[in-house]
Design an enzyme around this catalytic site. Structure first.
Site: not given
Ligand code: GLN
Length: 612
Positions: A65, A68, A190, A242, A260
């Site tokens: 993430s 992003k 993505y 988040y 993650v």
């Molecule tokens: N690729 C992961 C997902 O979409 C990214 C989520 C994350 O890092 N919080 O679930």
């Protein structure tokens, strides 16, 4: 890791945090479950490119993430703000990263840091073709990291085959007309962006690029425009962690983004970028030890950007003095120097230092507006300024207007330096230069110009360089006519053209020249080929007095500013002449040279110590 307090601090922090084994690695993407959960790396890169690293900082992991932030930046660079806002909002959701947080009216994802927002952004990036988009992303991420990056194919495949929730989100976006076309395209991009491999040092450099207004501090490449950096940082600050974002900004107070894969990227604007890699996650999907490291760093080093204890207050005025204390390196005739001294209080120098920000400009304005009455000329020296903010440029510009309203003429030196500080520096320089009575390359030149103006106001023509004969030379003025005649045995008439060097630094054997006509400067050669003026001598002055007492190599370049006529004294021959006449003359010259040397030394010391 190298020595130094930052290395020591990070090593200690690493050791303190390492025993925490709580949390668990992400398993919902099967491939991520394979990672060694004990790894812990911390890397810090400053905005001038110095790196500190401790622990597992070269082990690759997927960016997840954290990506992003950067794809949002790419969209900001390529589309206008209105268009970006139509695709994704900027409000924190308070929900989990994989929540379906869409605005009930518009169907738009609430921010680009949650999956829904990021998928909308990626879909938009595929409009020029999926392959091109993948290449663009890899290229852009590589520019931030300062090296080429690649995709972890197994993580990508693993997520692509199991990412049903994300797939559902992509279809909802299509249903809401936020995206158009095949939802698989944006989704695929993505999954790929999340599977880009970085290590802790890469991520710290990516963060440092954001901390440095979008310029990679190691490669010096400009990756993204500064206004877009601040947009990226603001969504990181409000939405980067988040459903932990509110608490994050409350407790830690530094923009950050987690993934993650176990990475957290932290951006301390204007200072450094930091990355932590530790794969065990808490229930919200944030790295447990990553949070611990950031929390300790923020508290222990007082880095919370919302706490202004770490304020910009500091020295801005390096020195503040009048021309009664300091004069230019133009050697003036004693009678002219005396006339100048009488009015020297009317001209003042303020040397600036450090960061020119709002605080600095306010303090400077107060100082400048409360100077003793009678001030006619004020020089601001920018040589030691280290940064320049828009607020300072604006406030200084109106300060100058106010000063000029009070009949104080303002001069600037070294404003070219401001351009080192980017666009604000350039605009600020223009703003200041157009108000200045004159802008000079350096402080010495500015002081000389102000001295000339002060003298001209008293009707003294400072450009007049009247040629003199031997008796007009200050050093010989007190010699009897007979002694002057005797001295001519040891004199040779010399002529030099404008732009010629009489002698160069390092040449063996300094010559004593009595200057009859023209203007000569002693220039100190500096590293990098430039030269700094030590003194400018007019007719009746002398050059190279040290040759009377020693045989040192020439210390300065001696440069003819105009066509020059001198009498060169053959010091060795004069000193070897044991006749009483020669001895008396030599003693007289040596005394004169010693007196000049003393007064120069006194002037230099005054210049050093008079600064307040
Ligand atoms: N690729 C992961 C997902 O979409 C990214 C989520 C994350 O890092 N919080 O679930």
């Amino acid at each position: 890791m190298g020595p130094g307090p930052i290395s020591g601090y990070l090593a200690d922090l690493h050791a303190r945090v390492a025993p925490n084994h709580s949390g668990s690695v992400a398993t919902y993407i099967p491939e991520l479950a394979k990672v060694n959960p004990d790894q812990l790396g911390i890397a810090l890169v400053t905005v001038d490119g110095r790196a500190y690293a401790v622990g597992h900082t070269t082990q690759a992991f997927t960016i997840q993430s954290v990506s992003k932030v950067f794809t949002y930046g790419m969209l900001l660079q390529s589309a206008n703000l209105e268009r970006v806002m139509a695709i994704v909002g900027i409000e924190p959701s308070g929900d989990a990263f994989n929540s379906i947080s869409l605005d009930p009216q518009s169907g738009r994802p609430v921010n680009p840091m949650i999956n829904a927002g990021a998928i909308a952004v990626s879909s938009q990036l595929t409009t020029g073709g999926a392959l091109a988009a993948e290449q663009r992303i890899l290229q852009a991420f590589g520019q931030y990291a300062g090296r080429p990056l690649s995709i972890d194919q197994s993580v990508y495949q693993s997520e692509k085959t199991t990412g049903h929730r994300n797939r559902a989100i992509a279809h909802l976006l299509l249903n809401n007309s936020i995206t158009t076309g095949d939802p698989e395209l944006g989704l695929d991009l993505y999954f790929k962006q999340c599977s880009i491999l970085v290590d802790c040092l890469d991520l710290a450099r990516m963060a440092a690029t954001l901390a440095n207004d979008g310029v990679n501090p190691v490669t010096r490449e400009a990756v993204i425009d500064a206004p877009n950096v601040s947009r990226m940082l603001s969504v990181m600050a409000s939405c980067g962690m988040y459903d932990f974002s509110g608490q994050w900004i409350y407790e830690i107070g530094i923009p950050a983004k987690s993934g993650v894969g176990g990475g957290i990227m932290l951006v301390m604007p204007g200072y450094f970028g930091l990355a932590v890699f530790s794969p065990r996650l808490d229930a919200k999907g944030n790295s447990v030890r990553g949070i611990e490291v950031c929390k300790a760093l923020s508290e222990e080093l007082g880095l919370n950007v919302l706490q202004r204890s770490r304020s910009a207050l500091g020295a801005v005025i390096r020195a503040n003095y009048t021309l009664a204390n300091v004069s230019s390196r133009r050697a003036r005739k004693p009678e002219i120097a005396a006339q100048l001294a009488a009015v020297a209080e009317n001209a003042r120098v303020i040397e600036l230092t450090g960061a020119l920000n709002f605080y600095a400009a306010e303090l400077l304005s107060q100082t400048a507006l409360s100077l003793p009455p009678g001030l006619q000329y004020l020089i601001f020296d920018f040589r030691h300024v280290s940064s320049f903010e828009r607020a300072a440029a604006k406030l200084l510009a109106s300060l100058i207007d106010e000063l000029e309203g009070a009949n104080i003429l303002v001069f600037f030196t070294d404003t070219a330096r401001l351009e080192e500080f980017g666009a604000i520096g350039e605009d600020g320089r223009a703003l200041l230069d157009e108000r200045a009575a004159s802008t000079l390359a350096n402080l010495d030149k500015a002081i000389e110009l102000v001295e000339d103006w002060l003298l001209q106001a008293m009707g003294i023509d400072t450009d007049l360089q009247q040629a003199v004969g031997l008796s007009g030379v200050a050093l010989c003025a007190d010699l009897s006519a007979a002694d002057q005649r005797y001295l001519t045995r040891y004199l040779t008439a010399c002529r030099f053209n404008q732009g010629e060097y009489l002698t160069r630094a390092g040449e063996q054997g300094e010559h004593l020249h009595l200057l009859l006509d023209g203007r000569v400067s002693l220039l100190q050669p500096l590293e990098g080929g430039s030269q700094e003026r030590v003194e400018t001598v007019d007719p009746s002055g002398m050059i190279g007095p040290a040759s009377l007492v020693g045989h040192e190599p020439q210390p300065f370049n001696v440069f003819a500013e105009s066509d020059v006529a001198t009498l060169r004294v053959d010091c060795a021959a004069l000193l070897a002449d044991r006749s009483p006449d020669a001895q008396r003359i030599a003693l007289h010259l040596i005394r004169g040279c010693a007196a000049t040397a003393m007064s120069r030394l006194q002037k230099a010391l005054r210049q050093l110590y008079s600064k307040v």
